[in-house]
Write an enzyme that holds these catalytic residues in place. Structure first.
Site, PDB file in Angstrom:
ATOM      1  N   GLY C 149      -1.571   4.150 -15.200  1.00  0.00           N
ATOM      2  CA  GLY C 149      -0.934   3.158 -14.359  1.00  0.00           C
ATOM      3  C   GLY C 149      -1.588   3.116 -12.990  1.00  0.00           C
ATOM      4  O   GLY C 149      -2.293   4.048 -12.586  1.00  0.00           O
ATOM      5  N   CYS C 150      -1.363   2.021 -12.275  1.00  0.00           N
ATOM      6  CA  CYS C 150      -2.012   1.848 -10.974  1.00  0.00           C
ATOM      7  C   CYS C 150      -1.519   2.903  -9.986  1.00  0.00           C
ATOM      8  O   CYS C 150      -2.312   3.628  -9.372  1.00  0.00           O
ATOM      9  CB  CYS C 150      -1.775   0.431 -10.454  1.00  0.00           C
ATOM     10  N   TYR C 151      -0.199   2.998  -9.803  1.00  0.00           N
ATOM     11  CA  TYR C 151       0.324   3.992  -8.862  1.00  0.00           C
ATOM     12  C   TYR C 151      -0.078   5.413  -9.265  1.00  0.00           C
ATOM     13  O   TYR C 151      -0.518   6.196  -8.417  1.00  0.00           O
ATOM     14  CB  TYR C 151       1.847   3.890  -8.764  1.00  0.00           C
TER      15      TYR C 151
END
Lengths: 346, 346, 346, 346
Positions: C149-151
């Site tokens: 995921g990005c985060y």
């Protein structure tokens, strides 16, 4: 205290009406109409209204509302009011329509541009086009006011003095308009998502935008002859504001000073139209949140054309503010009551 | 009618003061001070004031101004007021200082964080920290009010109830703050150009921001013991708004409902502090242009921490609005006079 | 030439994959999958691809695609791939999943946070978490990669060195994250309209965001013990970019220089992780359009805490870029092939 | 490998040149010239270049640079190159000038619009106007190329086919242009601060913008007769992008299809000019970061006018990209070498 009902109170124009009426000392909102949010708390839809508005949304029952209200504002899709409005209703309540249903006098033009059958053409003759600076007296006596479109308001106020004075060739008018994104409404469309609008500028509705015939009708009145224009709106990555840059051929040589004189004569007594100083182009940041329209002109001596410019907040003077201005006139209040907000910058 | 003078009227906070005072029924601006724009028309600097303010800017002569004004607002660089203010002047006029000169009681802390010698430390004991919700009574009797910083206002109002109630470990407080760009002022710096700020987010002043000791002092009063925090501000691509997200360790297990109860008890009588509904995080869009601070909390049961959040318009409650709120108190007016603007959205 | 198929090619991450693969010298897209736009020309959906991509969109038939492609990228809603993927399919084609279906090793945790029954838990043990800087060797041999995921990508890379070195108390980690709006996807939701996001900042998913367990799992590997964190994401009015500001208690006194030394040791050989100079906080503008992650740390001696910061383009290193980086590893190409774009500013 | 020097490398156009040349397989930057930042590391001025460019900035000594470089790009204020350039220098090195010094063939027009004495008018006849799509062959043999202005590039490519085909009245051309803020440069001016540009649109340089004579000269070549236009640029709150909306009277009735045919004939072999599908207006978001110009036309039958539209990235095709395109031609490389970036969206 004027009791106001709003049909379509949960769109951006409707919400701006709520903001303005809440701060109006002689009016109060008694009906928050919303087809999509019936029974929902208004402040859950618009968090700015938390602890300010405690009402829940009602449906769009005009007849029920007419029993409770002195004036109804309709900020509804095209065709809605035309199919609901009746003589009977107008005998009970004044109506200020923010949709386009009663703006065009020629029902055929309406039906051609809006692709809708007009359901109450018999009311068109009575409807007053609520551009206060032009039709002030008629608005005062009106039962039904067609609140002007955002682009037509700014365009007409910027160009009208030139046409009235007969200084420009009516057939040469070109209007290049730029609008913030609140003009596109609060509907959930991909094209209006943040990432689509941000860092972008585009023209839309090229040669086909529905405000074209409305502008043409108003300019025709000023010119005393039919006017056809090109009108090209653009979508700008900002929330509020409309800027008009219009071009026309001057019939004869005339100085910028002489033209500005004409604008001043026409507008210096107007509360909401500000003729800017020479060389100062209108900017939307200077009118944000207010009912002002800033206008200015520049003469291009090389081509003997004039550039006419106007800037305005599309949600205030272009929608809710002008609607309140109309309400003030219709109820015998000072025209600027509740509308003297200083533009908010930055 | 209160006669107000503004020193530093051409910065963003100064201009916001002009906007608010112009709409205040019991005050008028009699002096538009500006070091950079002396003799220039105010409306040529801020076009929104065209046809509203006709005055020209004057210099920053406090003594001359004291003869004309009942209250002086100083929106000036750090150190200016400290070097100009005298007992003599305070005998003539009330002063509301939007700079940091009189916010910190400990002159050594001021000099350490601001790298400036304080020129009038003898006035510090008298100065009242103008966070109205906390020091209301003291403000009423004050001659000199230190108007709180933007971050400290939002942070203190969001965290204070927890510390006062003894629910969190004071040494565990972490404040992650986000501000719109108007907080950076109107100075022409490359870092604040549109293309540098737009499409960017960054932290700045990490571990060194000057609002840190101010926040710590205020939180210490609430906690009854010295508080050291981490404070990390971020620059957000928007004009207005501050959002605070603060974290702390709960001393004991306590439910979100019980905490919310404490907030409601403390704030429900406050005009300008809105405790949001459960699960609704504050957003800056809902307070824009208004004097409201929206606060809320969330308990993270997994880590037994509380998240305290606050949103506010940095130019209103974080600067000019709070200054007017202080003025109202100092002159015996209703605290909310001229400050009941509905937040403007979108 | 690697033949790549994209399921979900018309979301923002899918479109970014198209952009990157089109410029990749050893790969080509052979399948533009899209549930919503089947049979529509891709360049009519994304005008930037006009005269670049001539293909029409196909459906999301994984089995048909597996016959044509060497690798399948799935940028699909949670649950889709889990319900479609089979051992048979994995024998034909490599899969890089940009959804969360195979990121969490513990199926119970997945089902608790995503509120979905996992349809193919038997494939979880095989899936490699595709954070290349951490699992490079495992990715090389993988058939199924769970693209992070990005985060989690930005957070893990920013915090991991501290946990690995045992310098911080794992239970004290707080992650305050800020993301541009492309992270919210291209779905037509009112909350993501331009006027709602612009001029606003808000926290969302407070205490409940689904990336929390993913971050915790990755940090636990680094710490060698279970880690629970607070993770608070915020929505920022910009298109691209993620900024992480994380806080933790230092176990012992240690200088910023010594910590930076650790980061340099870990990252100086990494192509895509840049450890910034002392005192320079990461900014999203400096990584836009590139696969870089910029990290830095600051020690707050007053509270003996460390602030760990990271900035990244959420669509590149946070999604499509990292997916291509994984593809490169899986196919034995240089890891940075097609990913050396210089960040685009302004 | 072409050795390139950049004078003025720290402005936005200069930095874009660095980005593009760094990704160009046959060129490398050997001189980062900057009057303001001599001896400063380039990556400290532009953080995106961290770990990419390690050079320090040098001064703007053209003669020293000529010994080291094969080509010099000058992204400098008007008048600089004209006062420095000599025949001797041109014998050593090719020069691509991004300023306006050699764009206008008539020195009197230059001096009138730029209010500067031209210091090397003897070089004007030799300078080739580097609009590659028009002057490709001349560019190939040039020593000195005048890289076109941003507005003139987009305007000329959008309008030229109509004039060349003799379809419009040259005296009727009106150009309404909109530009992102990077066009205003990186100078620290109040007017370009974030809070001044954001949430605003304004016209500037009304009737007086310096690109007017440059556009007129290029359109005159196409028309075969002198052309005078109105050119009104607007500042849009976005970083990159130029949009042109131009209007002219059609000499005779002609269908949109027939006009589009003409555009296709002229542009279908051009790599960087994309003629959009019927009814699709150009948008700046679809060309961002790329060297493409998107053009389209619409016929307004009601007024017998044509609307000609063009969209482009002002820093790429409007500055640095076109400069690289010129360099490619001058050095016998494929014209699109290093310029095939897919537009980056969102």
């Amino acid at each position: 205290m004027i009791k106001a009902g709003i049909i379509g109170s949960t769109g951006y124009a409707g919400e701006e009406l709520v903001r303005l009426l809440w701060q109006h000392k002689d009016a109060q909102v008694v009906w928050y109409g919303s087809r999509s949010y019936v029974d929902k708390k208004y402040r859950d839809i618009y968090g700015n209204m938390f602890r300010i508005v405690d009402d829940v949304c009602k449906d769009d029952n005009l007849n029920a509302l007419a029993e409770e209200a002195d004036v109804i504002f309709t900020a509804t899709p095209q065709g809605f009011l035309a199919s609901e409005l009746t003589e009977e209703l107008l005998q009970k309540v004044k109506v200020i329509d923010l949709s386009a249903d009663y703006r065009l006098k020629d029902v055929a033009v309406y039906e051609q541009w809006y692709k809708i059958k007009h359901a109450s053409p018999q009311l068109l003759p009575e409807a007053v086009y609520g551009l206060c600076e032009v039709n002030r007296e008629a608005v005062r006596g009106a039962r039904l006011v067609a609140n002007p479109g955002c682009y037509p308001t700014c365009t007409t106020l910027a160009i009208r003095p030139m046409l009235k004075a007969g200084l420009i060739d009516p057939s040469s008018v070109i209007v290049d308009a730029k609008s913030g994104t609140s003009g596109a409404g609060r509907g959930a469309k991909t094209a209006n998502l943040y990432c689509e609008v941000n860092e972008n500028i585009k023209a839309y509705g090229v040669t086909t935008h529905r405000h074209t015939p409305e502008i043409e009708e108003q300019l025709s009145y000023a010119a005393g002859e039919p006017v056809n224009i090109i009108f090209t709106p653009h979508l700008v990555p900002m929330n509020r504001g409309i800027l008009i840059t219009a071009y026309a051929n001057l019939k004869e040589r005339i100085s910028e000073e002489d033209i500005r004189e004409i604008y001043h004569r026409l507008y210096d007594d107007e509360t909401f139209v500000r003729v800017l100083d020479p060389g100062v182009p209108p900017e939307t940041r200077w009118v944000r949140g207010s009912n002002y329209v800033d206008v200015n002109i520049a003469v291009d001596e090389r081509t003997n054309r004039v550039i006419m410019m106007g800037a305005m907040d599309n949600l205030v003077k272009g929608a809710a503010g002008q609607a309140v201005q109309n309400m003030n006139l219709m109820f015998g209040l000072p025209e600027s009551e509740g509308l003297m907000q200083v533009p908010m910058f930055p």
